[in-house]
Write a protein that holds these residues in place. Structure first.
Motif, PDB file in Angstrom:
ATOM      1  N   MET A 188      -0.027 -14.808 -14.992  1.00 50.65           N
ATOM      2  CA  MET A 188      -0.448 -13.585 -14.309  1.00 50.65           C
ATOM      3  C   MET A 188      -1.938 -13.639 -13.987  1.00 50.65           C
ATOM      4  SD  MET A 188       1.533 -10.709 -16.625  1.00 50.65           S
ATOM      5  CE  MET A 188       0.500  -9.377 -15.996  1.00 50.65           C
ATOM      6  N   LYS A 189      -2.717 -14.042 -14.954  1.00 46.29           N
ATOM      7  CA  LYS A 189      -4.170 -14.096 -14.770  1.00 46.29           C
ATOM      8  C   LYS A 189      -4.545 -15.013 -13.613  1.00 46.29           C
ATOM      9  CE  LYS A 189      -8.408 -15.554 -17.159  1.00 46.29           C
ATOM     10  NZ  LYS A 189      -8.972 -16.090 -18.425  1.00 46.29           N
ATOM     11  N   GLN A 190      -3.865 -16.159 -13.491  1.00 49.05           N
ATOM     12  CA  GLN A 190      -4.224 -17.154 -12.492  1.00 49.05           C
ATOM     13  C   GLN A 190      -4.036 -16.664 -11.056  1.00 49.05           C
ATOM     14  OE1 GLN A 190      -5.845 -19.810 -13.538  1.00 49.05           O
ATOM     15  NE2 GLN A 190      -5.466 -19.024 -15.616  1.00 49.05           N
ATOM     16  N   VAL A 191      -3.101 -15.720 -10.854  1.00 51.23           N
ATOM     17  CA  VAL A 191      -2.822 -15.272  -9.483  1.00 51.23           C
ATOM     18  C   VAL A 191      -3.198 -13.799  -9.281  1.00 51.23           C
ATOM     19  CG1 VAL A 191      -1.054 -16.992  -9.004  1.00 51.23           C
ATOM     20  CG2 VAL A 191      -0.401 -14.841 -10.100  1.00 51.23           C
ATOM     21  N   SER A 192      -4.025 -13.269 -10.170  1.00 50.25           N
ATOM     22  CA  SER A 192      -4.476 -11.885 -10.052  1.00 50.25           C
ATOM     23  C   SER A 192      -5.934 -11.831  -9.605  1.00 50.25           C
ATOM     24  CB  SER A 192      -4.320 -11.156 -11.397  1.00 50.25           C
ATOM     25  OG  SER A 192      -2.956 -11.049 -11.764  1.00 50.25           O
ATOM     26  N   LYS A 228      10.064   7.623 -25.040  1.00 50.38           N
ATOM     27  CA  LYS A 228       9.127   6.531 -25.311  1.00 50.38           C
ATOM     28  C   LYS A 228       7.718   7.122 -25.385  1.00 50.38           C
ATOM     29  CE  LYS A 228      11.986   2.990 -23.157  1.00 50.38           C
ATOM     30  NZ  LYS A 228      12.129   1.994 -22.067  1.00 50.38           N
ATOM     31  N   LYS A 229       7.172   7.118 -26.572  1.00 52.22           N
ATOM     32  CA  LYS A 229       5.919   7.817 -26.812  1.00 52.22           C
ATOM     33  C   LYS A 229       4.763   7.238 -26.010  1.00 52.22           C
ATOM     34  CE  LYS A 229       3.068   9.571 -30.606  1.00 52.22           C
ATOM     35  NZ  LYS A 229       2.884   9.604 -32.086  1.00 52.22           N
ATOM     36  N   HIS A 230       4.708   5.909 -25.880  1.00 52.51           N
ATOM     37  CA  HIS A 230       3.599   5.262 -25.190  1.00 52.51           C
ATOM     38  C   HIS A 230       4.088   4.149 -24.264  1.00 52.51           C
ATOM     39  CE1 HIS A 230       1.454   6.705 -28.960  1.00 52.51           C
ATOM     40  NE2 HIS A 230       0.781   7.292 -27.982  1.00 52.51           N
ATOM     41  N   MET A 231       3.233   3.785 -23.337  1.00 50.28           N
ATOM     42  CA  MET A 231       3.409   2.616 -22.463  1.00 50.28           C
ATOM     43  C   MET A 231       2.037   2.007 -22.256  1.00 50.28           C
ATOM     44  SD  MET A 231       3.782   4.335 -18.652  1.00 50.28           S
ATOM     45  CE  MET A 231       2.912   3.011 -17.786  1.00 50.28           C
ATOM     46  N   LEU A 232       2.004   0.848 -21.582  1.00 49.46           N
ATOM     47  CA  LEU A 232       0.740   0.180 -21.317  1.00 49.46           C
ATOM     48  C   LEU A 232       0.492   0.060 -19.820  1.00 49.46           C
ATOM     49  CD1 LEU A 232       0.906  -2.819 -23.851  1.00 49.46           C
ATOM     50  CD2 LEU A 232      -0.181  -0.585 -24.195  1.00 49.46           C
ATOM     51  N   ARG A 233      -0.762   0.181 -19.449  1.00 51.88           N
ATOM     52  CA  ARG A 233      -1.198  -0.098 -18.084  1.00 51.88           C
ATOM     53  C   ARG A 233      -2.583  -0.708 -18.171  1.00 51.88           C
ATOM     54  NH1 ARG A 233      -2.810   5.289 -14.792  1.00 51.88           N
ATOM     55  NH2 ARG A 233      -3.679   3.655 -13.457  1.00 51.88           N
ATOM     56  N   GLY A 234      -3.036  -1.326 -17.090  1.00 46.33           N
ATOM     57  CA  GLY A 234      -4.374  -1.903 -17.131  1.00 46.33           C
ATOM     58  C   GLY A 234      -4.704  -2.690 -15.894  1.00 46.33           C
ATOM     59  N   MET A 235      -5.785  -3.478 -16.009  1.00 42.53           N
ATOM     60  CA  MET A 235      -6.323  -4.213 -14.862  1.00 42.53           C
ATOM     61  C   MET A 235      -6.980  -5.491 -15.354  1.00 42.53           C
ATOM     62  SD  MET A 235      -9.316  -2.885 -12.230  1.00 42.53           S
ATOM     63  CE  MET A 235      -8.300  -1.524 -11.617  1.00 42.53           C
ATOM     64  N   LEU A 236      -6.957  -6.528 -14.503  1.00 42.06           N
ATOM     65  CA  LEU A 236      -7.653  -7.769 -14.830  1.00 42.06           C
ATOM     66  C   LEU A 236      -9.153  -7.521 -14.770  1.00 42.06           C
ATOM     67  CD1 LEU A 236      -7.393 -10.793 -15.501  1.00 42.06           C
ATOM     68  CD2 LEU A 236      -7.530 -11.245 -13.039  1.00 42.06           C
ATOM     69  N   SER A 237      -9.844  -7.902 -15.824  1.00 37.43           N
ATOM     70  CA  SER A 237     -11.301  -7.678 -15.904  1.00 37.43           C
ATOM     71  C   SER A 237     -12.029  -8.448 -14.812  1.00 37.43           C
ATOM     72  CB  SER A 237     -11.811  -8.110 -17.270  1.00 37.43           C
ATOM     73  OG  SER A 237     -11.210  -7.372 -18.293  1.00 37.43           O
TER      74      SER A 237
END
Length: 239
Positions: A188-192, A228-237
């Motif tokens: 994922m990191k390589q193509v983000s 479902k109490k939580h989920m994850l989201r985010g962004m490549l630094s």
């Protein structure tokens, strides 16, 4: 439509009496029996802020891990349609180790009548169960779906363009730990795109969170959908 034997388990999947599609291989469900559309929108559409981004983007590229019934794809195209004008282009990569036959998709899609029009476009192209990677063109909305068949840890290198956002929707890490590997997160990191590529996932598993952080993704825990109490989201630094 599937025949009456669909309630009989086979080696991969079956429908139960409430039309819930169940994976016998991973001992997990393909979608929620209640609120599947709303969950898809909450986790993946809103989790990646796609409504605002579709409005502002001329070209956009999504990669989904775990195509399954295609629900997230259908929801995405419904949202894309609202902002589509001539000249806009959406490319959608979808990874799937065990593609479902068209008849199974038809039965699953019957649960989502609001997606009927877009479902028909997909089903009309998806005429046979794919055994190798295949490209579908939905010309009406200038969408290209590239369905990549096989183990994502071996096939993620088939992406040769940069991705704007990720849908991480494979079977849960507890049921399918081999998929949620460093090979996936590093791929994922390589193509983000640093500083702009986002991800969202229903999972809040420690291994998922740590794998993403290890590969330079900023990770936030936010409220999940339903029970479902939580989920994850985010962004490549950026760095």
């Amino acid at each position: 439509m599937c025949n009456n034997n669909n309630n009989t388990p086979n080696k991969l999947f079956h429908f139960d009496s409430s039309n819930q599609l169940f994976s016998d291989l991973y001992d997990d469900v393909y979608f929620s029996s209640s609120g599947a559309e709303a969950e898809s929108e909450h986790v993946f559409i809103d989790g990646n802020n796609l409504k605002e981004r579709f409005s502002a983007s001329r070209y956009f590229t999504i990669a989904e891990v775990g195509f399954g019934t295609g629900l997230n794809f259908l929801k995405t195209i419904k949202e894309w349609e609202k902002f589509f004008i001539v000249g806009k282009k959406l490319t959608y990569f979808a990874f799937e180790a065990h593609p479902l036959p068209p008849s199974i998709l038809v039965q699953a899609h019957s649960e989502w009548p609001t997606l009927k029009k877009i479902s028909k476009l997909l089903i009309n192209s998806y005429t046979t169960t794919p055994t190798e990677s295949i490209i579908y063109e939905l010309d009406k909305f200038n969408v290209t779906l590239k369905l990549i068949i096989g183990d994502i840890n071996k096939s993620i290198n088939q992406i040769t363009t940069q991705i704007d956002c990720w849908f991480l929707d494979g079977f849960s890490p507890a049921k399918n730990p081999q998929m949620w590997s460093d090979l996936l997160f590093n791929g994922m990191k390589q193509v983000s795109k640093p500083g702009s590529t986002t991800f969202a996932t229903y999972s809040c598993a420690k291994a998922v969170r740590e794998g993403l952080i290890k590969n330079s993704f900023k990770v936030s825990k936010i409220p999940g959908f339903g029970n479902k109490k939580h989920m994850l989201r985010g962004m490549l630094s950026k760095n």
